[in-house]
Scaffold this motif. Structure first.
Motif, PDB file in Angstrom:
ATOM      1  N   THR A  38     -41.719  32.505  -9.230  1.00 51.94           N
ATOM      2  CA  THR A  38     -41.639  31.543  -8.760  1.00 51.94           C
ATOM      3  C   THR A  38     -40.537  31.368  -8.346  1.00 51.94           C
ATOM      4  O   THR A  38     -40.082  30.990  -7.420  1.00 51.94           O
ATOM      5  CB  THR A  38     -41.880  30.322 -10.377  1.00 51.94           C
ATOM      6  OG1 THR A  38     -41.099  30.664 -11.470  1.00 51.94           O
ATOM      7  CG2 THR A  38     -43.293  30.411 -10.880  1.00 51.94           C
ATOM      8  N   ARG A  83     -36.536  30.423  -3.610  1.00 56.53           N
ATOM      9  CA  ARG A  83     -36.199  31.553  -2.093  1.00 56.53           C
ATOM     10  C   ARG A  83     -36.854  31.324  -0.940  1.00 56.53           C
ATOM     11  O   ARG A  83     -35.506  30.720  -0.158  1.00 56.53           O
ATOM     12  CB  ARG A  83     -36.384  33.045  -2.793  1.00 56.53           C
ATOM     13  CG  ARG A  83     -35.197  33.282  -3.792  1.00 56.53           C
ATOM     14  CD  ARG A  83     -35.586  34.190  -4.279  1.00 56.53           C
ATOM     15  NE  ARG A  83     -34.760  35.260  -5.256  1.00 56.53           N
ATOM     16  CZ  ARG A  83     -32.924  35.917  -5.717  1.00 56.53           C
ATOM     17  NH1 ARG A  83     -33.040  36.119  -3.972  1.00 56.53           N
ATOM     18  NH2 ARG A  83     -32.660  36.131  -6.072  1.00 56.53           N
ATOM     19  N   ARG A 121     -37.781  21.007  -7.433  1.00 55.00           N
ATOM     20  CA  ARG A 121     -38.889  20.999  -8.737  1.00 55.00           C
ATOM     21  C   ARG A 121     -40.122  20.929  -8.949  1.00 55.00           C
ATOM     22  O   ARG A 121     -41.243  20.715  -8.129  1.00 55.00           O
ATOM     23  CB  ARG A 121     -38.539  21.085 -10.079  1.00 55.00           C
ATOM     24  CG  ARG A 121     -36.753  21.467  -9.638  1.00 55.00           C
ATOM     25  CD  ARG A 121     -36.286  22.109 -10.836  1.00 55.00           C
ATOM     26  NE  ARG A 121     -37.081  22.875 -11.587  1.00 55.00           N
ATOM     27  CZ  ARG A 121     -36.687  24.194 -11.739  1.00 55.00           C
ATOM     28  NH1 ARG A 121     -35.312  24.343 -11.005  1.00 55.00           N
ATOM     29  NH2 ARG A 121     -37.342  24.886 -11.867  1.00 55.00           N
ATOM     30  N   ARG A 166     -37.526  30.451 -14.701  1.00 54.11           N
ATOM     31  CA  ARG A 166     -36.782  29.486 -15.412  1.00 54.11           C
ATOM     32  C   ARG A 166     -37.613  28.163 -16.718  1.00 54.11           C
ATOM     33  O   ARG A 166     -37.832  28.182 -17.496  1.00 54.11           O
ATOM     34  CB  ARG A 166     -35.715  29.683 -14.405  1.00 54.11           C
ATOM     35  CG  ARG A 166     -34.862  29.938 -13.965  1.00 54.11           C
ATOM     36  CD  ARG A 166     -34.321  31.101 -13.783  1.00 54.11           C
ATOM     37  NE  ARG A 166     -33.154  31.614 -13.488  1.00 54.11           N
ATOM     38  CZ  ARG A 166     -33.751  32.844 -12.725  1.00 54.11           C
ATOM     39  NH1 ARG A 166     -35.283  33.525 -12.572  1.00 54.11           N
ATOM     40  NH2 ARG A 166     -32.159  33.418 -12.024  1.00 54.11           N
ATOM     41  N   ASP A 224     -28.114  27.306 -13.301  1.00 54.35           N
ATOM     42  CA  ASP A 224     -29.195  27.365 -14.263  1.00 54.35           C
ATOM     43  C   ASP A 224     -29.875  27.074 -15.703  1.00 54.35           C
ATOM     44  O   ASP A 224     -30.784  25.873 -16.078  1.00 54.35           O
ATOM     45  CB  ASP A 224     -30.039  28.660 -13.991  1.00 54.35           C
ATOM     46  CG  ASP A 224     -29.839  29.430 -12.958  1.00 54.35           C
ATOM     47  OD1 ASP A 224     -30.381  28.309 -11.923  1.00 54.35           O
ATOM     48  OD2 ASP A 224     -30.317  30.196 -12.584  1.00 54.35           O
ATOM     49  N   ARG A 259     -28.594  22.193 -15.547  1.00 56.62           N
ATOM     50  CA  ARG A 259     -28.597  21.940 -14.544  1.00 56.62           C
ATOM     51  C   ARG A 259     -29.818  20.751 -15.456  1.00 56.62           C
ATOM     52  O   ARG A 259     -30.284  20.673 -16.705  1.00 56.62           O
ATOM     53  CB  ARG A 259     -29.667  22.125 -13.064  1.00 56.62           C
ATOM     54  CG  ARG A 259     -30.612  22.297 -14.098  1.00 56.62           C
ATOM     55  CD  ARG A 259     -31.739  23.410 -12.814  1.00 56.62           C
ATOM     56  NE  ARG A 259     -32.942  24.234 -13.360  1.00 56.62           N
ATOM     57  CZ  ARG A 259     -33.397  25.163 -12.717  1.00 56.62           C
ATOM     58  NH1 ARG A 259     -32.636  25.461 -11.668  1.00 56.62           N
ATOM     59  NH2 ARG A 259     -33.550  25.996 -13.387  1.00 56.62           N
TER      60      ARG A 259
HETATM   61  O1  C5P Z   1     -34.934  34.872  -9.937  1.00 55.40           O
HETATM   62  P1  C5P Z   1     -34.373  34.555  -8.425  1.00 55.40           P
HETATM   63  O2  C5P Z   1     -33.432  34.468  -8.632  1.00 55.40           O
HETATM   64  O3  C5P Z   1     -35.584  34.797  -7.812  1.00 55.40           O
HETATM   65  O4  C5P Z   1     -34.971  32.950  -9.000  1.00 55.40           O
HETATM   66  C1  C5P Z   1     -34.002  32.481  -7.331  1.00 55.40           C
HETATM   67  C2  C5P Z   1     -33.573  30.656  -8.445  1.00 55.40           C
HETATM   68  O5  C5P Z   1     -34.266  29.838  -8.226  1.00 55.40           O
HETATM   69  C3  C5P Z   1     -32.822  31.028  -9.269  1.00 55.40           C
HETATM   70  O6  C5P Z   1     -31.317  30.879  -9.150  1.00 55.40           O
HETATM   71  C4  C5P Z   1     -33.180  30.000  -9.991  1.00 55.40           C
HETATM   72  O7  C5P Z   1     -31.864  29.333  -9.459  1.00 55.40           O
HETATM   73  C5  C5P Z   1     -34.347  29.432  -9.377  1.00 55.40           C
HETATM   74  N1  C5P Z   1     -35.064  29.245 -10.387  1.00 55.40           N
HETATM   75  C6  C5P Z   1     -36.087  28.205 -11.210  1.00 55.40           C
HETATM   76  N2  C5P Z   1     -36.932  28.006 -11.521  1.00 55.40           N
HETATM   77  C7  C5P Z   1     -37.538  28.936 -11.489  1.00 55.40           C
HETATM   78  C8  C5P Z   1     -37.373  29.959 -11.286  1.00 55.40           C
HETATM   79  C9  C5P Z   1     -36.244  30.273 -10.232  1.00 55.40           C
HETATM   80  O8  C5P Z   1     -34.619  26.889 -11.317  1.00 55.40           O
HETATM   81  N3  C5P Z   1     -39.010  28.895 -12.242  1.00 55.40           N
END
Ligand code: C5P
Length: 221
Positions: free
Chosen positions: A34, A39, A94, A120, A174, A177
C-alpha cells in the motif's frame, strides 16, 4: 472462513515488503504494497507541480491514480518517499485510496484465496477484520543500516547521517499524524526483526500466522 487477509504494518525498512511477498507466495495470496499507492500519488503530485501540502489537490490526484503504474521503478526514489510521507498525512488523500485497498483485500484477484496487505494502517483502519495482524518493527539503527545497504547496492550516493535523520523524520510524521497514525492494532502480534535475517523473520511470521489460523479454525468449529 471468508478471504484470508494478512495485515502487515510497521515503520519504513522494518522488512515488511520482503516478508509480505514471501507470505503471499507461501499461502497463495495476492499482495498489495500500500506504500506504493502513496508513492504513486507523490510521483503524480511532483509531476503535476502541485504543492504536497495542498491536501485537496493531492487528494484529487490520488483519486485518479492508475493502479497499473504501481510497479514504476521511479516510486522507489528517496525524493518520492519523502513526498509520499507528506501527502499520506492528508485525511482526504487517505480517504481517496481506501476503497481500492479494501476492494483488493476483500475481492482478491482470481486464483488467490485472500491477500497480504502491507502498510501503516492495515490492521487498524483498512482491514480491522483481518485474519492475522503482524506489526513488524526494528530499531531505528537496524532499519537505517538496512536502508543504507540498499542504497549502496543500488550504487547511489550514500550519506549515513542523512539516511538516519530522514528515517527518524519519517517515523515521527507517520506516528504523530492525526489521521491513521502508525501504531499496532490492539490485536496485532509484534515481530521485532532487529536481530533477525530475512529467513528468520519469515520463519517467525509463519509461526504467528499458523497459530492464528489454528485458533481461528478452532473458534469456528
Ligand atoms: O512503505 P513505504 O515507505 O513505501 O511508504 C511510503 C510512505 O507512505 C510512508 O512514509 C508512509 O508515510 C505512507 N504510507 C501510509 N500508509 C500506508 C502505507 C504507506 O501512510 N498504509
Amino acid at each position: 472462513m471468508g478471504a484470508l487477509i494478512i495485515a502487515v504494518d510497521g515503520p519504513a525498512a522494518a522488512g515488511k515488503g520482503t516478508l509480505s511477498r514471501r507470505l503471499a507466495t507461501e499461502y497463495k495470496l495476492a499482495h498489495l504494497d500500500t506504500g506504493a499507492l502513496y508513492r504513486a500519488t507523490a510521483r503524480d503530485v511532483l509531476a503535476a507541480g502541485v504543492d504536497p501540502a495542498d491536501a485537496e489537490a493531492a487528494a484529487a490526484i490520488a483519486a485518479k491514480l492508475d493502479p497499473a503504474t504501481l510497479g514504476d521503478p521511479a516510486l522507489r526514489t528517496e525524493a518520492v518517499g519523502r513526498v509520499a510521507s507528506i501527502v499520506s498525512a492528508h485525511p482526504a488523500v487517505r480517504a481517496a485510496l481506501l476503497e481500492y485497498q479494501r476492494n483488493f483485500a476483500y475481492h482478491p484477484p482470481e486464483g488467490t484465496i485472500g491477500a497480504v496487505l502491507d502498510g501503516r494502517d492495515i490492521g487498524t483502519v483498512v482491514c480491522p477484520q483481518a485474519t492475522v495482524k503482524l506489526f513488524v518493527t526494528a530499531s531505528l539503527e537496524a532499519r537505517s543500516g538496512r536502508r543504507l545497504r540498499e542504497l549502496e547496492a543500488a550504487g547511489g550516493p550514500v550519506d549515513a547521517a542523512a539516511v538516519l535523520a530522514d528515517m527518524q523524520a519519517r517515523d515521527e510524521r507517520d506516528s504523530k499524524r492525526s489521521s491513521s497514525p502508525l501504531k499496532p492494532a490492539t490485536d496485532a502480534v509484534v515481530l521485532d526483526t532487529s536481530g533477525l535475517d530475512a529467513d528468520e523473520a519469515f520463519g517467525a511470521a509463519v509461526s504467528i500466522v499458523r497459530a492464528r489460523i489454528r485458533s481461528f479454525s478452532g473458534s469456528q468449529a
